[in-house]
Scaffold this active site. Structure first.
Site, PDB file in Angstrom:
ATOM      1  N   TYR A   1      32.495  35.778  45.935  1.00 28.33           N
ATOM      2  CA  TYR A   1      33.093  34.969  44.865  1.00 28.33           C
ATOM      3  C   TYR A   1      32.088  33.977  44.286  1.00 28.33           C
ATOM      4  O   TYR A   1      32.003  33.800  43.076  1.00 28.33           O
ATOM      5  CB  TYR A   1      34.312  34.235  45.428  1.00 28.33           C
TER       6      TYR A   1
ATOM      7  N   PRO B   1      38.919  41.109  35.332  1.00 28.62           N
ATOM      8  CA  PRO B   1      38.612  39.684  35.423  1.00 28.62           C
ATOM      9  C   PRO B   1      38.955  39.030  36.765  1.00 28.62           C
ATOM     10  O   PRO B   1      38.574  37.875  36.992  1.00 28.62           O
ATOM     11  CB  PRO B   1      39.455  39.059  34.294  1.00 28.62           C
TER      12      PRO B   1
ATOM     13  N   HIS C   1      34.518  23.160  41.766  1.00 28.75           N
ATOM     14  CA  HIS C   1      35.544  23.583  42.722  1.00 28.75           C
ATOM     15  C   HIS C   1      34.888  24.083  44.005  1.00 28.75           C
ATOM     16  O   HIS C   1      34.021  24.948  43.968  1.00 28.75           O
ATOM     17  CB  HIS C   1      36.407  24.694  42.119  1.00 28.75           C
TER      18      HIS C   1
ATOM     19  N   TYR D   1      45.406  32.157  43.368  1.00 28.63           N
ATOM     20  CA  TYR D   1      45.566  33.601  43.141  1.00 28.63           C
ATOM     21  C   TYR D   1      46.795  34.022  43.949  1.00 28.63           C
ATOM     22  O   TYR D   1      46.789  33.870  45.180  1.00 28.63           O
ATOM     23  CB  TYR D   1      44.352  34.378  43.648  1.00 28.63           C
TER      24      TYR D   1
END
Ligand code: RFL
Ligand code: PHB
Length: 392
Positions: free
Chosen positions: A384, A293, A73, A201
């Site tokens: 990230y 998480p 990704h 998200y």
């Protein structure tokens, strides 16, 4: 009495990856695990690997299936107020992430360990670590009905958040820093196609939602839920209705529902133990730290600890130098706190915390800023994909 060079407690990703890296350098270890291999491989947990984790798997000789079957990704979406903003990971950082289920990784690691012919002792009970302040530590345990002792040079406590290795350290020698969040994540796994090529998200006034996946035919969805909620309050139809409500229209329209293969509720928590070394005992992964998480950091932090500890042990056995081992705790904690900060921030940005209108407006302002500012997007992207390592 049996003996080994490194006693590893826990056959989760941290314990098995460490065993595999050591084995490649001729260092002998014995892994002690409380559960069965089926139980360990059946746990549905993480789904996202940083590229440095993928590289470490390859270094350990266990990356082939992840590279073949994992989904690369290059970005993900942040959705709010019926809008969505793509974080272009590749464009902003030059790096991608890999979607690959922790249970698949766990299977690869168990298989690789069996292939070496070296042992994992499954279903051990009453593990205790002794004399870790001396150069002759021991681990005692019950296996197949009898009590045993294992002599070793080092002990790696890879036994997760409820493990015993940390508990064997006197309380006054460690500090724990904790934050509990006032909600949990309700997760659902289903064999339906993901609603988007990349992860979504979503921040919504009813709470956070995450649309993730395991493959092109298997989706993993999460909803923020009250801590008190029970699974029986969440039949599949209610889950999918709620998820649809929390997504922008263009995604909601594409959501395909299907029967849950698995459903679970986890509380969200940040926790760091300092230090991560006590004499010859090293804490690794979830045994030392937990993150919520949201930023997908837990498994990746565990892999980063393993990388450091393996480098230290390899150097020690190669030329008897204790330098890298001596730096383990400080180096690991420096990365752990940065990931703890990021996971806390990303959780705070996306979840619904309170009914305080001031706090809500700040949250909206930050999301809008993120959507307009390349600098803010890069900050998110850089964390990230995983911060770079100071060598080694
Ligand atoms: P584990 O995986 O908990 O393994 C510890 C092992 O030790 C065993 N054990 C014992 N063995 C012998 N004697 C004892 N007394 C023992 N006590 C425990 C346990 O049975 C187990 O086999 O820890 P490890 O290896 O440090 O790995 C950490 C990761 O599992 C964890 O950080 C991640 O799953 C966290 N996480 C995520 N991380 C990511 O990087 N990306 C993600 O997308 C992500 N998503 C998640 C997650 C965790 C979640 N849950 C369930 C907490 C999503 C969820 C929902
Ligand atoms: C998952 O697929 O389980 C997952 C992915 C990304 C996250 C958290 C969990 O941030």
């Amino acid at each position: 009495m049996r003996s080994t060079q490194v006693a590893i407690i826990g056959a989760g990703p941290a314990g098995l990856l460490l065993a595999q890296l050591l084995q490649r350098h001729g260092i002998d270890s014995l892994v002690l695990e409380r559960e069965t291999p089926e139980h360990v491989q059946g746990r549905i947990r993480a789904g996202l690997l940083e590229w440095s984790t993928v590289e470490l798997l390859e270094e350990a000789g266990v990356g082939a299936r992840a590279r073949r079957d994992g989904l690369v990704h290059d970005g993900f979406d942040v959705a709010f107020a019926d809008r969505h903003h793509r974080i272009d990971l590749k464009g902003l950082t030059g790096k991608s992430v890999l979607v690959y289920g922790q249970n698949e990784l766990q299977r690869d690691l168990v298989q690789a360990r069996s292939a070496t012919g070296e042992a994992v002792l499954w279903q051990v009970r009453d593990v205790a670590v002794h004399d870790f302040d001396t150069h002759a530590p021991r681990v005692s345990y019950t296996h197949a009905g009898s009590r045993h002792e294992l002599r070793c040079d080092f002990v790696a406590g890879c036994d997760g958040q409820h493990g015993v290795s940390r508990a064997d350290v006197p309380g006054e020698r460690l500090a724990r820093y904790e934050r509990a969040y006032p909600f949990g994540w309700l997760g659902l796994l289903a064999d339906v196609p993901p609603l988007n090529e990349e992860l979504v998200y979503a921040h919504h006034e009813r709470g956070f939602a995450l649309c993730s996946m395991r493959s092109r035919g298997r989706s993993r969805y999460y909803l923020q839920c009250p801590l008190e909620d029970q699974l029986q309050q969440w039949p599949d139809s209610r889950f999918f209705d709620e998820l649809r409500t929390r997504l922008p229209e263009r995604y909601a329209a594409r959501l395909v529902s299907g029967p849950a293969l698995e459903k679970s509720i986890v509380p969200l928590r940040s926790c760091v133990t300092e230090p991560m070394r006590f004499g010859q005992l090293f804490l690794v992964g979830d045994a030392a730290h937990i993150v919520p998480p949201t930023g997908a950091k837990g498994l990746n932090l565990a892999a980063a600890d393993v990388r450091l500890l393996a480098r230290g042990l390899i150097e020690f056995y190669r030329n008897r130098s204790p330098t890298l081992l001596g730096e383990y705790s400080a180096r690991a904690l420096s990365r752990v706190w940065k990931a703890t900060r990021f996971s806390w921030w990303f959780t705070t940005l996306l979840h619904r915390f309170s009914t305080d209108p001031f706090a809500q407006r700040l949250q909206s302002a930050e999301l809008e800023y993120l959507a307009r500012s390349v600098a803010a997007s890069r900050l998110l992207a850089e964390n990230y994909v995983g911060l770079s390592f100071d060598e080694p």
